[in-house]
Scaffold this motif. Structure first.
Motif, PDB file in Angstrom:
ATOM      1  N   LYS A  50       0.850  -1.187   0.000  1.00 35.25           N
ATOM      2  CA  LYS A  50       0.000   0.000   0.000  1.00 35.25           C
ATOM      3  C   LYS A  50       0.889   1.242   0.000  1.00 35.25           C
ATOM      4  CE  LYS A  50      -3.658  -2.631   0.524  1.00 35.25           C
ATOM      5  NZ  LYS A  50      -4.699  -2.810  -0.518  1.00 35.25           N
ATOM      6  N   GLN A  51       0.436   2.301  -0.637  1.00 34.69           N
ATOM      7  CA  GLN A  51       1.223   3.528  -0.733  1.00 34.69           C
ATOM      8  C   GLN A  51       0.707   4.563   0.268  1.00 34.69           C
ATOM      9  OE1 GLN A  51       1.670   4.901  -4.844  1.00 34.69           O
ATOM     10  NE2 GLN A  51       1.340   2.792  -5.571  1.00 34.69           N
ATOM     11  N   VAL A  52       1.646   5.153   1.017  1.00 32.22           N
ATOM     12  CA  VAL A  52       1.303   6.128   2.055  1.00 32.22           C
ATOM     13  C   VAL A  52       1.984   7.464   1.757  1.00 32.22           C
ATOM     14  CG1 VAL A  52       1.495   6.721   4.501  1.00 32.22           C
ATOM     15  CG2 VAL A  52       0.978   4.362   3.821  1.00 32.22           C
ATOM     16  N   VAL A  53       1.190   8.520   1.658  1.00 34.73           N
ATOM     17  CA  VAL A  53       1.705   9.883   1.561  1.00 34.73           C
ATOM     18  C   VAL A  53       1.318  10.601   2.846  1.00 34.73           C
ATOM     19  CG1 VAL A  53       1.506  12.109   0.391  1.00 34.73           C
ATOM     20  CG2 VAL A  53       1.627  10.004  -0.958  1.00 34.73           C
ATOM     21  N   ILE A  54       2.308  11.118   3.552  1.00 33.51           N
ATOM     22  CA  ILE A  54       2.054  11.842   4.798  1.00 33.51           C
ATOM     23  C   ILE A  54       1.875  13.321   4.463  1.00 33.51           C
ATOM     24  CG2 ILE A  54       3.008  12.488   7.037  1.00 33.51           C
ATOM     25  CD1 ILE A  54       4.538   9.808   7.000  1.00 33.51           C
ATOM     26  N   ASP A  64      12.504  18.674   6.703  1.00 33.44           N
ATOM     27  CA  ASP A  64      12.493  18.827   8.164  1.00 33.44           C
ATOM     28  C   ASP A  64      11.509  17.858   8.805  1.00 33.44           C
ATOM     29  OD1 ASP A  64      14.384  20.910   8.173  1.00 33.44           O
ATOM     30  OD2 ASP A  64      12.831  22.404   7.795  1.00 33.44           O
ATOM     31  N   ASN A  65      10.383  17.639   8.130  1.00 29.65           N
ATOM     32  CA  ASN A  65       9.389  16.693   8.639  1.00 29.65           C
ATOM     33  C   ASN A  65       9.886  15.254   8.541  1.00 29.65           C
ATOM     34  OD1 ASN A  65       6.574  17.992   9.363  1.00 29.65           O
ATOM     35  ND2 ASN A  65       7.400  19.177   7.660  1.00 29.65           N
ATOM     36  N   VAL A  66      10.646  14.946   7.493  1.00 35.34           N
ATOM     37  CA  VAL A  66      11.240  13.615   7.368  1.00 35.34           C
ATOM     38  C   VAL A  66      12.182  13.353   8.543  1.00 35.34           C
ATOM     39  CG1 VAL A  66      12.854  12.206   6.013  1.00 35.34           C
ATOM     40  CG2 VAL A  66      11.018  13.451   4.868  1.00 35.34           C
ATOM     41  N   GLU A  67      12.991  14.356   8.891  1.00 34.73           N
ATOM     42  CA  GLU A  67      13.923  14.208  10.007  1.00 34.73           C
ATOM     43  C   GLU A  67      13.184  14.066  11.332  1.00 34.73           C
ATOM     44  OE1 GLU A  67      17.216  13.713   9.834  1.00 34.73           O
ATOM     45  OE2 GLU A  67      16.821  13.655   7.677  1.00 34.73           O
ATOM     46  N   ARG A  68      12.102  14.817  11.504  1.00 34.00           N
ATOM     47  CA  ARG A  68      11.310  14.704  12.729  1.00 34.00           C
ATOM     48  C   ARG A  68      10.739  13.295  12.852  1.00 34.00           C
ATOM     49  NH1 ARG A  68       8.130  18.002  16.069  1.00 34.00           N
ATOM     50  NH2 ARG A  68       8.482  19.860  14.798  1.00 34.00           N
ATOM     51  N   ARG A  75      10.397   5.614   9.744  1.00 32.63           N
ATOM     52  CA  ARG A  75      11.469   5.668   8.748  1.00 32.63           C
ATOM     53  C   ARG A  75      10.929   5.946   7.344  1.00 32.63           C
ATOM     54  NH1 ARG A  75      15.488   6.476  11.822  1.00 32.63           N
ATOM     55  NH2 ARG A  75      16.828   5.980  10.041  1.00 32.63           N
ATOM     56  N   PRO A  76      11.751   6.547   6.466  1.00 29.37           N
ATOM     57  CA  PRO A  76      11.327   6.836   5.087  1.00 29.37           C
ATOM     58  C   PRO A  76      10.806   5.608   4.331  1.00 29.37           C
ATOM     59  CG  PRO A  76      13.335   8.027   5.582  1.00 29.37           C
ATOM     60  CD  PRO A  76      13.085   7.121   6.759  1.00 29.37           C
ATOM     61  N   GLY A  77      11.329   4.433   4.640  1.00 32.88           N
ATOM     62  CA  GLY A  77      10.870   3.233   3.947  1.00 32.88           C
ATOM     63  C   GLY A  77       9.444   2.830   4.285  1.00 32.88           C
TER      64      GLY A  77
END
Length: 309
Positions: A50-54, A64-68, A75-77
């Protein structure tokens, strides 16, 4: 009228959806740590391709949100992409090609917390201390501990009289930090609008940012995409506006309305009252949290499987 269906976990929805647009605060985490079962749920979604877009109304850029999220153990994966209101605002201010950014001018009057100016990095703008010098106002956050919204009235009245536009890089009316609730940038922008100022909101519930998210999915049609959020005003209304199914999380920003131990009927009545408070906007689904499966439901599944053996 949308019929609201209460469900006990994401596993109930797997046959209906292949893509998910998920809010951050109030759904994945509370600003301090991820909610219980969130990591498990994301792993289950990934295992099923399934594909997830935050999607976040955060006024910080996507990176910055990825790092948070990394610091919180997400995790990005575990997701496909992160889209933030701050990213869309930054790109708009950088390029100044399209409305509402086109022709804004150089001088910016910034409203933010003292430690929250990262959105300005890489932008060719001049911060001015006096509102009379500004070409526009940029709101990224609000230091509610130091200032009351009403304290801004004299400044806002001057700005409205001069027809200075405001860019709000986070439309959230309330900000969540752990169990605390604070005034959000959206409330500041709303006050300016009340005093006659022109406000341009970047982020949810406005259609542009949802359509941007839709373009990030690979081979998933809109009817197979679900918006998950804890704000009727932003997440649910935004999803409904672009004809997407929605799922409301009761344990987020409206958690105080859903008391522990409430019966299903009490939850339904509370949800209906909440919907009425926002113009009758109703989610397709209602869940207590971003969980894959409740222990009770998992037990029933195991019992059914055992009976088939």
């Amino acid at each position: 009228m949308t019929n609201m269906t209460f469900c006990q976990g994401l596993y109930e929805l797997m046959d209906s959806y292949d893509g998910f647009i998920m809010d951050q605060w109030g759904v994945l985490h509370n600003g301090l740590h991820p909610y219980e079962s969130v990591l498990d749920s994301l792993n289950h979604l990934k295992a099923r391709k399934k594909q997830v877009v935050i999607l976040s109304n955060s006024a910080k850029r996507s990176e910055d949100n990825v790092e948070r999220l990394k610091k919180l153990g997400i995790r990005p994966g575990q997701y496909k992409a992160v889209v933030s209101a701050g990213e869309v605002t930054w790109r708009g201010l950088k390029e100044k090609k399209d409305a509402p950014f086109k022709g804004l001018g150089q001088n910016c009057y910034l409203i933010s917390r003292p430690d929250d100016k990262s959105l300005l990095n890489g932008l060719d703008i001049t911060l001015v201390p006096e509102i009379t010098e500004a070409n526009y106002i940029l709101v990224t956050s609000f230091d509610a501990a130091a200032t009351k919204i009403e304290d801004m009235d004299p400044i806002f009245k001057k700005a409205a009289a001069k027809r200075i536009p405001m860019i709000c890089a986070n439309p959230d009316m309330v900000t969540v930090y752990g169990h605390e609730r604070a005034v959000g940038p959206g409330a500041v922008a709303h006050r300016y609008h009340e005093l006659g100022g022109a406000v341009h909101y970047i982020g949810k519930p406005h259609k542009t940012i949802f359509r941007y998210c839709l373009g990030l999915f690979d081979g998933v049609i809109p009817s197979r995409i679900l918006v998950i959020g804890d704000s009727v005003q932003h997440d649910i209304a935004g999803g409904v506006a672009v004809d997407l199914d929605t799922a409301f999380i009761t344990s987020g920003i409206h958690a105080s309305a859903f008391k522990p131990g409430m019966s299903g009927e009490q939850k339904r009545k509370t949800m209906e009252q909440l919907a009425q408070g926002y113009g009758g906007i109703r989610p397709t689904w209602v869940m207590d949290g971003l969980i894959w499966q409740t222990p009770e439901a998992a037990l029933r599944e195991r019992e059914r499987a055992r009976m088939k053996e």
